[in-house]
Motif scaffolding. Structure first.
Motif, PDB file in Angstrom:
ATOM      1  N   TRP A 268       0.841  -1.180   0.000  1.00 28.35           N
ATOM      2  CA  TRP A 268       0.000   0.000   0.000  1.00 28.35           C
ATOM      3  C   TRP A 268       0.887   1.244   0.000  1.00 28.35           C
ATOM      4  CZ3 TRP A 268      -5.283  -0.071  -0.324  1.00 28.35           C
ATOM      5  CH2 TRP A 268      -5.884  -1.328  -0.177  1.00 28.35           C
ATOM      6  N   PRO A 269       0.475   2.313  -0.714  1.00 33.11           N
ATOM      7  CA  PRO A 269       1.263   3.552  -0.700  1.00 33.11           C
ATOM      8  C   PRO A 269       1.338   4.121   0.709  1.00 33.11           C
ATOM      9  CG  PRO A 269      -0.388   3.588  -2.446  1.00 33.11           C
ATOM     10  CD  PRO A 269      -0.710   2.406  -1.572  1.00 33.11           C
ATOM     11  N   SER A 270       2.476   4.691   1.035  1.00 36.11           N
ATOM     12  CA  SER A 270       2.635   5.286   2.363  1.00 36.11           C
ATOM     13  C   SER A 270       2.138   6.722   2.400  1.00 36.11           C
ATOM     14  CB  SER A 270       4.108   5.231   2.784  1.00 36.11           C
ATOM     15  OG  SER A 270       4.911   5.865   1.808  1.00 36.11           O
ATOM     16  N   SER A 271       1.706   7.262   1.267  1.00 39.44           N
ATOM     17  CA  SER A 271       1.105   8.599   1.227  1.00 39.44           C
ATOM     18  C   SER A 271      -0.114   8.538   0.329  1.00 39.44           C
ATOM     19  CB  SER A 271       2.103   9.630   0.684  1.00 39.44           C
ATOM     20  OG  SER A 271       2.531   9.275  -0.599  1.00 39.44           O
ATOM     21  N   SER A 272      -1.067   9.403   0.585  1.00 38.97           N
ATOM     22  CA  SER A 272      -2.334   9.329  -0.131  1.00 38.97           C
ATOM     23  C   SER A 272      -2.259  10.077  -1.449  1.00 38.97           C
ATOM     24  CB  SER A 272      -3.442   9.939   0.740  1.00 38.97           C
ATOM     25  OG  SER A 272      -3.145  11.292   1.026  1.00 38.97           O
ATOM     26  N   GLY A 273      -3.238   9.772  -2.312  1.00 38.54           N
ATOM     27  CA  GLY A 273      -3.355  10.496  -3.574  1.00 38.54           C
ATOM     28  C   GLY A 273      -2.663   9.790  -4.716  1.00 38.54           C
ATOM     29  N   GLY A 274      -3.283   9.773  -5.894  1.00 37.43           N
ATOM     30  CA  GLY A 274      -2.654   9.208  -7.081  1.00 37.43           C
ATOM     31  C   GLY A 274      -2.820   7.704  -7.167  1.00 37.43           C
ATOM     32  N   SER A 275      -2.319   7.152  -8.235  1.00 39.15           N
ATOM     33  CA  SER A 275      -2.423   5.718  -8.474  1.00 39.15           C
ATOM     34  C   SER A 275      -1.544   4.935  -7.506  1.00 39.15           C
ATOM     35  CB  SER A 275      -2.019   5.418  -9.915  1.00 39.15           C
ATOM     36  OG  SER A 275      -1.841   4.039 -10.099  1.00 39.15           O
ATOM     37  N   THR A 276      -2.011   3.738  -7.125  1.00 34.72           N
ATOM     38  CA  THR A 276      -1.200   2.875  -6.255  1.00 34.72           C
ATOM     39  C   THR A 276      -0.196   2.059  -7.055  1.00 34.72           C
ATOM     40  OG1 THR A 276      -2.772   1.042  -6.391  1.00 34.72           O
ATOM     41  CG2 THR A 276      -3.126   2.663  -4.645  1.00 34.72           C
ATOM     42  N   ALA A 277      -0.408   1.924  -8.370  1.00 29.59           N
ATOM     43  CA  ALA A 277       0.397   0.989  -9.144  1.00 29.59           C
ATOM     44  C   ALA A 277       1.863   1.389  -9.195  1.00 29.59           C
ATOM     45  CB  ALA A 277      -0.167   0.876 -10.565  1.00 29.59           C
ATOM     46  N   THR A 278       2.156   2.651  -9.451  1.00 31.37           N
ATOM     47  CA  THR A 278       3.539   3.075  -9.619  1.00 31.37           C
ATOM     48  C   THR A 278       4.374   2.867  -8.355  1.00 31.37           C
ATOM     49  OG1 THR A 278       2.969   4.644 -11.362  1.00 31.37           O
ATOM     50  CG2 THR A 278       5.034   5.026 -10.193  1.00 31.37           C
ATOM     51  N   PRO A 279       3.913   3.309  -7.175  1.00 29.23           N
ATOM     52  CA  PRO A 279       4.734   3.068  -5.979  1.00 29.23           C
ATOM     53  C   PRO A 279       4.851   1.595  -5.618  1.00 29.23           C
ATOM     54  CG  PRO A 279       2.644   4.088  -5.383  1.00 29.23           C
ATOM     55  CD  PRO A 279       2.755   4.188  -6.865  1.00 29.23           C
ATOM     56  N   VAL A 280       3.811   0.795  -5.896  1.00 26.65           N
ATOM     57  CA  VAL A 280       3.897  -0.636  -5.602  1.00 26.65           C
ATOM     58  C   VAL A 280       4.947  -1.294  -6.487  1.00 26.65           C
ATOM     59  CG1 VAL A 280       2.651  -2.820  -5.770  1.00 26.65           C
ATOM     60  CG2 VAL A 280       1.570  -0.862  -4.673  1.00 26.65           C
ATOM     61  N   LEU A 281       4.928  -0.988  -7.779  1.00 30.30           N
ATOM     62  CA  LEU A 281       5.928  -1.551  -8.680  1.00 30.30           C
ATOM     63  C   LEU A 281       7.322  -1.072  -8.300  1.00 30.30           C
ATOM     64  CD1 LEU A 281       6.657  -3.214 -11.165  1.00 30.30           C
ATOM     65  CD2 LEU A 281       6.234  -1.180 -12.559  1.00 30.30           C
ATOM     66  N   ALA A 282       7.449   0.208  -7.967  1.00 31.19           N
ATOM     67  CA  ALA A 282       8.749   0.748  -7.572  1.00 31.19           C
ATOM     68  C   ALA A 282       9.292   0.029  -6.339  1.00 31.19           C
ATOM     69  CB  ALA A 282       8.636   2.242  -7.309  1.00 31.19           C
ATOM     70  N   ALA A 283       8.415  -0.251  -5.377  1.00 33.03           N
ATOM     71  CA  ALA A 283       8.863  -0.950  -4.171  1.00 33.03           C
ATOM     72  C   ALA A 283       9.348  -2.352  -4.506  1.00 33.03           C
ATOM     73  CB  ALA A 283       7.718  -1.005  -3.160  1.00 33.03           C
TER      74      ALA A 283
END
Length: 298
Positions: free
Chosen positions: A227-242
């Motif tokens: 789950w993103p650690s900050s709100s707003g925007g798509s979740t896909a990019t930070p999940v893939l980056a992680a």
């Protein structure tokens, strides 16, 4: 550390683990070893002219390019370090085999079973690396489903002939899907929003409510959600980056995934460096269809 060539591995396996069929083979790329490998005789009982490779130092995880189930008498298929598709297929087979509560031999491959989650097609299906004809696949799936109490028939097909078998099963009313296998180097993602892992049990109830209050049939307690650690925007990019960052931190050189061949996410992954390296076929049908399927295949 004692190692073996593919032609030798049956010797230590049979001596140390006789009769065992729940073993795995870490596939080592010698070019990625920093310490010397020396060849030496085995132990009494091994053929006197056979020399085994021995690693004089630690085995880094970055040198292991695949982990392959070892189920004799079948010969294991060991992917080359530069074979992205082979490594991806080995990973999928290894994960399904190792997490299964039961593994059965069937024509062309294995059946993985978990009676705790019999509605889960991920955990209860045939995995066929050398698919037989469509009739045999249909009969085998029906027999295993009837014995295990599956409400469905499901199979993953890879290797030569998979496309033809899937096409024929689709003609018999099965649902057939092509999944692209996509790969990219495990380089860190560009800076941006972050995601952090959350135990699946913490989000299970909210996942159920998102389905209109329905309860998931398979609580994925062995899996992790991101789950993103900050709100707003798509979740896909930070999940893939992680995921990319975690792979790079652990010394991995390759990241692989599967994407529906006719759905838009494959384009999204392509823009982030993933390239198709092959495909697999997944076929499924309701168990109620099993009688008609097996009759037509005789």
């Amino acid at each position: 550390m004692h190692l073996s060539t593919p032609e030798q591995v049956h010797l230590p396996a049979g001596r140390l683990f006789p009769g065992r069929r729940d073993l795995v083979l870490p596939v080592v790329d010698p070019a990625r070893l920093a310490d010397p490998v020396r060849w030496a005789p085995g132990v009494p009982g091994d053929p006197p002219d056979v020399r085994f490779p021995h690693l004089h130092g630690p085995l880094p995880t970055s040198a292991v390019v695949a982990v392959v189930p070892y189920r004799p008498p079948a010969d294991p298929v060991l992917p080359r370090p530069d074979d992205a598709l082979g490594r991806a297929l080995a990973l999928s087979l290894s994960l399904r085999t190792r997490r299964a509560a039961e593994v059965r031999d069937v024509p062309g491959g294995i059946a993985v079973l978990d009676p705790r989650f019999r509605y889960s097609r991920d955990d209860n299906r045939l995995v066929l690396t050398v698919p037989p004809d469509a009739g045999t696949v249909a009969r085998t799936a029906a027999e295993v489903a009837a014995d295990a109490g599956w409400p469905h028939l499901a199979a993953t097909l890879t290797g030569p002939g998979a496309d033809d078998v899937a096409r024929e099963l689709a003609g018999r009313g099965w649902r057939a899907e092509e999944l692209l296998v996509m790969a990219r180097p495990a380089t860190p993602a560009p800076p941006g929003r972050r995601a952090e892992p959350v135990d699946q049990r913490e989000v299970h109830e909210s996942s159920g409510s998102a389905r209109g209050g329905a309860t998931c049939r398979r609580p994925r307690r062995r899996w992790t959600s991101w789950w993103p650690s900050s709100s707003g925007g798509s979740t896909a990019t930070p999940v893939l980056a992680a995921a990319l960052n975690r792979a790079a931190d652990r010394g991995c050189d390759l990241v692989v995934l599967e994407a529906d061949a006719i759905d838009w996410p494959r384009h999204w992954y392509a823009r982030r460096g993933f390239e198709p390296v092959g495909s697999v076929r997944e076929v499924s049908a309701p168990r109620a269809q099993a009688g008609a399927t097996t009759d037509s295949s005789r």
